[in-house]
Motif scaffolding. Sequence first.
Motif, PDB file in Angstrom:
ATOM      1  N   GLU A  46       7.658  40.448 -37.898  1.00 24.03           N
ATOM      2  CA  GLU A  46       8.434  41.036 -36.810  1.00 24.03           C
ATOM      3  C   GLU A  46       9.038  39.973 -35.912  1.00 24.03           C
ATOM      4  O   GLU A  46       8.494  38.870 -35.752  1.00 24.03           O
ATOM      5  N   PHE A  47      10.163  40.323 -35.326  1.00 19.09           N
ATOM      6  CA  PHE A  47      10.867  39.465 -34.401  1.00 19.09           C
ATOM      7  C   PHE A  47      10.077  39.306 -33.107  1.00 19.09           C
ATOM      8  O   PHE A  47       9.492  40.267 -32.611  1.00 19.09           O
ATOM      9  N   VAL A  48      10.082  38.090 -32.549  1.00 19.10           N
ATOM     10  CA  VAL A  48       9.425  37.829 -31.280  1.00 19.10           C
ATOM     11  C   VAL A  48      10.441  37.386 -30.230  1.00 19.10           C
ATOM     12  O   VAL A  48      10.533  37.972 -29.155  1.00 19.10           O
ATOM     13  N   ALA A  49      11.208  36.341 -30.537  1.00 17.66           N
ATOM     14  CA  ALA A  49      12.142  35.795 -29.551  1.00 17.66           C
ATOM     15  C   ALA A  49      13.213  34.986 -30.268  1.00 17.66           C
ATOM     16  O   ALA A  49      12.981  34.480 -31.370  1.00 17.66           O
ATOM     17  N   ILE A  70      11.018  31.413 -24.720  1.00 15.38           N
ATOM     18  CA  ILE A  70      11.573  30.554 -25.752  1.00 15.38           C
ATOM     19  C   ILE A  70      12.503  29.547 -25.087  1.00 15.38           C
ATOM     20  O   ILE A  70      13.245  29.879 -24.155  1.00 15.38           O
ATOM     21  N   SER A  71      12.472  28.314 -25.571  1.00 13.18           N
ATOM     22  CA  SER A  71      13.347  27.269 -25.042  1.00 13.18           C
ATOM     23  C   SER A  71      13.633  26.270 -26.147  1.00 13.18           C
ATOM     24  O   SER A  71      12.981  26.288 -27.201  1.00 13.18           O
ATOM     25  N   THR A  78      13.905  20.357 -31.091  1.00 12.62           N
ATOM     26  CA  THR A  78      12.684  21.160 -31.117  1.00 12.62           C
ATOM     27  C   THR A  78      12.893  22.453 -30.324  1.00 12.62           C
ATOM     28  O   THR A  78      13.517  22.429 -29.263  1.00 12.62           O
ATOM     29  N   VAL A  79      12.360  23.529 -30.857  1.00 12.47           N
ATOM     30  CA  VAL A  79      12.341  24.805 -30.145  1.00 12.47           C
ATOM     31  C   VAL A  79      10.888  25.127 -29.827  1.00 12.47           C
ATOM     32  O   VAL A  79       9.982  24.803 -30.609  1.00 12.47           O
ATOM     33  N   TYR A  80      10.691  25.730 -28.661  1.00 11.73           N
ATOM     34  CA  TYR A  80       9.344  26.010 -28.183  1.00 11.73           C
ATOM     35  C   TYR A  80       9.153  27.513 -27.959  1.00 11.73           C
ATOM     36  O   TYR A  80      10.110  28.234 -27.699  1.00 11.73           O
ATOM     37  N   LEU A  81       7.909  27.936 -28.026  1.00  7.84           N
ATOM     38  CA  LEU A  81       7.538  29.276 -27.594  1.00  7.84           C
ATOM     39  C   LEU A  81       6.316  29.133 -26.695  1.00  7.84           C
ATOM     40  O   LEU A  81       5.220  28.850 -27.179  1.00  7.84           O
ATOM     41  N   GLN A  82       6.536  29.278 -25.405  1.00  7.47           N
ATOM     42  CA  GLN A  82       5.439  29.246 -24.444  1.00  7.47           C
ATOM     43  C   GLN A  82       4.866  30.649 -24.335  1.00  7.47           C
ATOM     44  O   GLN A  82       5.587  31.587 -23.986  1.00  7.47           O
ATOM     45  N   MET A  83       3.585  30.786 -24.633  1.00 13.26           N
ATOM     46  CA  MET A  83       2.944  32.095 -24.664  1.00 13.26           C
ATOM     47  C   MET A  83       1.847  32.130 -23.597  1.00 13.26           C
ATOM     48  O   MET A  83       0.956  31.279 -23.601  1.00 13.26           O
ATOM     49  N   SER A  84       1.924  33.098 -22.718  1.00 13.65           N
ATOM     50  CA  SER A  84       0.947  33.260 -21.646  1.00 13.65           C
ATOM     51  C   SER A  84       0.402  34.679 -21.676  1.00 13.65           C
ATOM     52  O   SER A  84       0.958  35.558 -22.320  1.00 13.65           O
TER      53      SER A  84
END
Length: 125
Positions: A46-49, A70-71, A78-84
Amino acid sequence: QVQLVESGGGLVQAGGSLRLSCAVSGRSFSSYSMAWFRQAPGKDREFVAAINWSGGYTRYVDSVKGRFTISRDGAKSTVYLQMSSLRPEDTAVYYCAARSVPILVSTTIRPYDYWGQGTQVTVSS
């Protein structure tokens, strides 16, 4: 040959945070829009961001809005996914994907041309 390499997954308690990274090599990073997908055991991917080439447009699945960000960093390709505020239902293998249409993002799997190998995220209750 374009390569995507994810890192940053792991085991975290509910309410905790993780930051996933996806390093892209083989072609100009700005040539791609980027996305994160996830796949839990027994479920479809599934899609997230997603984020466009400049970082000026982002999109999220409703279940992660306000918790995930997402950044992208062009200097590091580099692409990031910050998850909190992670929840047990966020447990999945997370995949990075690149689409050779830099200005448009997509929430479906098929438009993405390149995929990483995945990184496991496990959230304990």
